[in-house]
Motif scaffolding. Structure first.
Motif, PDB file in Angstrom:
ATOM      1  N   LYS A   1       8.434  22.527  -3.842  1.00 56.87           N
ATOM      2  CA  LYS A   1       7.940  21.236  -3.357  1.00 56.87           C
ATOM      3  C   LYS A   1       8.584  20.090  -4.131  1.00 56.87           C
ATOM      4  CE  LYS A   1       3.459  23.023  -1.920  1.00 56.87           C
ATOM      5  NZ  LYS A   1       2.018  23.070  -2.206  1.00 56.87           N
ATOM      6  N   GLU A   2       8.776  20.287  -5.424  1.00 58.21           N
ATOM      7  CA  GLU A   2       9.436  19.263  -6.236  1.00 58.21           C
ATOM      8  C   GLU A   2      10.902  19.108  -5.820  1.00 58.21           C
ATOM      9  OE1 GLU A   2       8.830  19.968 -10.405  1.00 58.21           O
ATOM     10  OE2 GLU A   2       6.664  20.130 -10.139  1.00 58.21           O
ATOM     11  N   TYR A   3      11.563  20.247  -5.526  1.00 55.88           N
ATOM     12  CA  TYR A   3      12.944  20.188  -5.048  1.00 55.88           C
ATOM     13  C   TYR A   3      13.030  19.386  -3.754  1.00 55.88           C
ATOM     14  CZ  TYR A   3      14.990  23.619  -8.280  1.00 55.88           C
ATOM     15  OH  TYR A   3      15.460  24.254  -9.387  1.00 55.88           O
ATOM     16  N   ILE A   4      12.084  19.610  -2.852  1.00 55.70           N
ATOM     17  CA  ILE A   4      12.091  18.912  -1.563  1.00 55.70           C
ATOM     18  C   ILE A   4      11.944  17.406  -1.778  1.00 55.70           C
ATOM     19  CG2 ILE A   4      10.770  18.574   0.577  1.00 55.70           C
ATOM     20  CD1 ILE A   4      10.276  21.632   0.534  1.00 55.70           C
TER      21      ILE A   4
ATOM     22  N   TYR B   1       0.846  -1.184   0.000  1.00 52.79           N
ATOM     23  CA  TYR B   1       0.000   0.000   0.000  1.00 52.79           C
ATOM     24  C   TYR B   1       0.882   1.235   0.000  1.00 52.79           C
ATOM     25  CZ  TYR B   1      -3.795   3.142   1.087  1.00 52.79           C
ATOM     26  OH  TYR B   1      -4.711   4.143   1.025  1.00 52.79           O
ATOM     27  N   ILE B   2       0.666   2.108  -0.953  1.00 55.19           N
ATOM     28  CA  ILE B   2       1.470   3.321  -1.074  1.00 55.19           C
ATOM     29  C   ILE B   2       0.717   4.454  -0.397  1.00 55.19           C
ATOM     30  CG2 ILE B   2       2.541   4.941  -2.661  1.00 55.19           C
ATOM     31  CD1 ILE B   2       2.552   2.617  -4.719  1.00 55.19           C
ATOM     32  N   LYS B   3       1.313   4.984   0.656  1.00 49.88           N
ATOM     33  CA  LYS B   3       0.687   6.070   1.402  1.00 49.88           C
ATOM     34  C   LYS B   3       1.001   7.406   0.754  1.00 49.88           C
ATOM     35  CE  LYS B   3       1.064   3.714   5.804  1.00 49.88           C
ATOM     36  NZ  LYS B   3       1.588   3.782   7.154  1.00 49.88           N
ATOM     37  N   ALA B   4       0.163   8.367   1.035  1.00 48.71           N
ATOM     38  CA  ALA B   4       0.415   9.726   0.548  1.00 48.71           C
ATOM     39  C   ALA B   4       1.661  10.269   1.230  1.00 48.71           C
ATOM     40  CB  ALA B   4      -0.779  10.618   0.847  1.00 48.71           C
ATOM     41  N   SER B   5       2.394  11.101   0.525  1.00 46.04           N
ATOM     42  CA  SER B   5       3.603  11.661   1.115  1.00 46.04           C
ATOM     43  C   SER B   5       3.235  12.687   2.185  1.00 46.04           C
ATOM     44  CB  SER B   5       4.464  12.321   0.035  1.00 46.04           C
ATOM     45  OG  SER B   5       3.738  13.366  -0.576  1.00 46.04           O
ATOM     46  N   ALA B   6       4.125  12.835   3.123  1.00 50.90           N
ATOM     47  CA  ALA B   6       3.896  13.774   4.219  1.00 50.90           C
ATOM     48  C   ALA B   6       3.923  15.202   3.692  1.00 50.90           C
ATOM     49  CB  ALA B   6       4.957  13.594   5.288  1.00 50.90           C
ATOM     50  N   LYS B   7       3.113  16.035   4.296  1.00 48.11           N
ATOM     51  CA  LYS B   7       3.082  17.438   3.880  1.00 48.11           C
ATOM     52  C   LYS B   7       4.297  18.150   4.453  1.00 48.11           C
ATOM     53  CE  LYS B   7      -1.671  17.634   2.978  1.00 48.11           C
ATOM     54  NZ  LYS B   7      -2.578  18.414   2.310  1.00 48.11           N
ATOM     55  N   ASN B   8       4.837  19.047   3.652  1.00 45.34           N
ATOM     56  CA  ASN B   8       6.017  19.779   4.076  1.00 45.34           C
ATOM     57  C   ASN B   8       5.621  21.056   4.795  1.00 45.34           C
ATOM     58  OD1 ASN B   8       8.000  18.023   2.905  1.00 45.34           O
ATOM     59  ND2 ASN B   8       7.283  18.734   0.929  1.00 45.34           N
ATOM     60  N   ASP B   9       6.507  21.485   5.647  1.00 46.49           N
ATOM     61  CA  ASP B   9       6.315  22.709   6.409  1.00 46.49           C
ATOM     62  C   ASP B   9       6.295  23.900   5.457  1.00 46.49           C
ATOM     63  OD1 ASP B   9       6.241  24.511   8.535  1.00 46.49           O
ATOM     64  OD2 ASP B   9       8.440  24.581   8.654  1.00 46.49           O
ATOM     65  N   PRO B  10       5.284  24.783   5.548  1.00 44.84           N
ATOM     66  CA  PRO B  10       5.212  25.935   4.645  1.00 44.84           C
ATOM     67  C   PRO B  10       6.442  26.845   4.718  1.00 44.84           C
ATOM     68  CG  PRO B  10       3.164  25.714   5.871  1.00 44.84           C
ATOM     69  CD  PRO B  10       4.121  24.705   6.424  1.00 44.84           C
TER      70      PRO B  10
ATOM     71  N   ALA C   1      11.388  28.872   2.200  1.00 44.44           N
ATOM     72  CA  ALA C   1      12.838  29.057   2.265  1.00 44.44           C
ATOM     73  C   ALA C   1      13.527  28.408   1.062  1.00 44.44           C
ATOM     74  CB  ALA C   1      13.382  28.489   3.569  1.00 44.44           C
ATOM     75  N   ILE C   2      13.097  27.222   0.676  1.00 45.12           N
ATOM     76  CA  ILE C   2      13.672  26.548  -0.496  1.00 45.12           C
ATOM     77  C   ILE C   2      13.364  27.358  -1.759  1.00 45.12           C
ATOM     78  CG2 ILE C   2      13.478  24.489  -1.973  1.00 45.12           C
ATOM     79  CD1 ILE C   2      15.134  23.909   0.449  1.00 45.12           C
ATOM     80  N   ALA C   3      12.152  27.905  -1.841  1.00 48.63           N
ATOM     81  CA  ALA C   3      11.779  28.715  -3.003  1.00 48.63           C
ATOM     82  C   ALA C   3      12.660  29.960  -3.106  1.00 48.63           C
ATOM     83  CB  ALA C   3      10.305  29.114  -2.917  1.00 48.63           C
ATOM     84  N   GLU C   4      12.941  30.589  -1.972  1.00 47.24           N
ATOM     85  CA  GLU C   4      13.817  31.762  -1.972  1.00 47.24           C
ATOM     86  C   GLU C   4      15.254  31.376  -2.321  1.00 47.24           C
ATOM     87  OE1 GLU C   4      13.412  33.696   1.803  1.00 47.24           O
ATOM     88  OE2 GLU C   4      11.309  34.203   1.451  1.00 47.24           O
ATOM     89  N   TYR C   5      15.715  30.260  -1.785  1.00 50.12           N
ATOM     90  CA  TYR C   5      17.085  29.810  -2.038  1.00 50.12           C
ATOM     91  C   TYR C   5      17.305  29.522  -3.518  1.00 50.12           C
ATOM     92  CZ  TYR C   5      21.412  27.122  -1.688  1.00 50.12           C
ATOM     93  OH  TYR C   5      22.688  26.657  -1.851  1.00 50.12           O
ATOM     94  N   HIS C   6      16.350  28.812  -4.129  1.00 53.21           N
ATOM     95  CA  HIS C   6      16.487  28.431  -5.536  1.00 53.21           C
ATOM     96  C   HIS C   6      15.866  29.452  -6.497  1.00 53.21           C
ATOM     97  CE1 HIS C   6      18.258  24.466  -5.022  1.00 53.21           C
ATOM     98  NE2 HIS C   6      17.474  24.297  -3.983  1.00 53.21           N
ATOM     99  N   GLN C   7      15.267  30.495  -5.937  1.00 55.96           N
ATOM    100  CA  GLN C   7      14.612  31.549  -6.720  1.00 55.96           C
ATOM    101  C   GLN C   7      13.604  30.935  -7.700  1.00 55.96           C
ATOM    102  OE1 GLN C   7      17.764  33.834  -8.462  1.00 55.96           O
ATOM    103  NE2 GLN C   7      18.355  34.724  -6.500  1.00 55.96           N
ATOM    104  N   CYS C   8      12.637  30.211  -7.104  1.00 50.63           N
ATOM    105  CA  CYS C   8      11.616  29.544  -7.910  1.00 50.63           C
ATOM    106  C   CYS C   8      10.268  29.659  -7.200  1.00 50.63           C
ATOM    107  CB  CYS C   8      11.989  28.076  -8.125  1.00 50.63           C
ATOM    108  SG  CYS C   8      12.071  27.114  -6.605  1.00 50.63           S
ATOM    109  N   SER C   9       9.240  29.123  -7.826  1.00 51.99           N
ATOM    110  CA  SER C   9       7.903  29.155  -7.234  1.00 51.99           C
ATOM    111  C   SER C   9       7.803  28.118  -6.115  1.00 51.99           C
ATOM    112  CB  SER C   9       6.852  28.857  -8.302  1.00 51.99           C
ATOM    113  OG  SER C   9       6.953  27.509  -8.711  1.00 51.99           O
TER     114      SER C   9
END
Length: 135
Positions: free
Chosen positions: A105-108, A78-87, A92-100
Motif C-alpha cells: 500500500k505504501e508502494y502504491i 479540505y483534505i479528503k481521505a485517499s481512495a481505497k486501492n483494489d485488493p 500483485a504489488i506485494a508479490e512483485y516487490h516480495q513484501c507485505s
C-alpha cells in the motif's frame, strides 16, 4: 448560513453572535468548523485548545475563534481521505516487490500510475508465463 459563510464570519467579518438569527445559530456545526479550521496548519493548536471542551456552547466556540484568529480572508483546503486501492492490485504489488500488503500500500502511494501499470503489465499480455509444449 452555510459552512463557508460561517468560516468567513469567524475569520473576516467577526460580527457579534447576537446579530445572527436563531436559524443561523442552529446551522453552526462546531465539529465541522473545527475540522475545516484545523486544515490550516497555522491554526491546529488553536483548534486543539477548543476541542478539549466538547460540551462548549456554540456561542463560546464562535467567540473563541473570532478573538484568536486574525482578521483576514482565509482559505481552508479540505483534505479528503485517499481512495481505497483494489485488493488484487495490492496483492500483485506485494508479490512483485516480495513484501507485505501493508508495504505494498505504501508502494502504491509512492509510485506513479504508469510505473504500477508497467510492473503489473496491465493492458499487455503477460510475457513471463511459461509456454506449454504441444504434444
Amino acid at each position: 448560513m452555510n459552512l463557508f459563510d460561517w468560516l468567513n464570519e469567524i475569520t473576516y467579518h467577526k460580527r457579534p453572535w447576537s446579530t445572527f438569527t436563531d436559524e443561523d445559530k442552529s446551522e453552526f456545526n462546531t465539529y465541522i468548523i473545527n475540522r475545516f479550521i484545523s486544515m490550516n496548519s497555522s491554526y491546529v493548536d488553536v483548534v486543539n485548545l477548543i476541542q478539549r471542551y466538547p460540551d462548549c456552547p456554540k456561542r463560546k466556540v464562535y467567540q473563541f475563534y473570532c478573538e484568536l484568529l486574525p482578521k483576514q480572508k482565509a482559505f481552508f483546503k479540505y483534505i479528503k481521505a485517499s481512495a481505497k486501492n483494489d485488493p488484487e492490485t495490492i496483492k500483485a504489488i506485494a508479490e512483485y516487490h516480495q513484501c507485505s500488503t501493508r508495504e505494498a500500500k505504501e508502494y502504491i502511494n509512492i509510485l506513479n500510475i504508469d510505473t504500477i501499470k508497467k510492473e503489473l503489465n496491465l493492458g499487455q499480455p503477460n510475457t513471463n508465463k511459461k509456454r506449454r509444449k504441444k504434444t
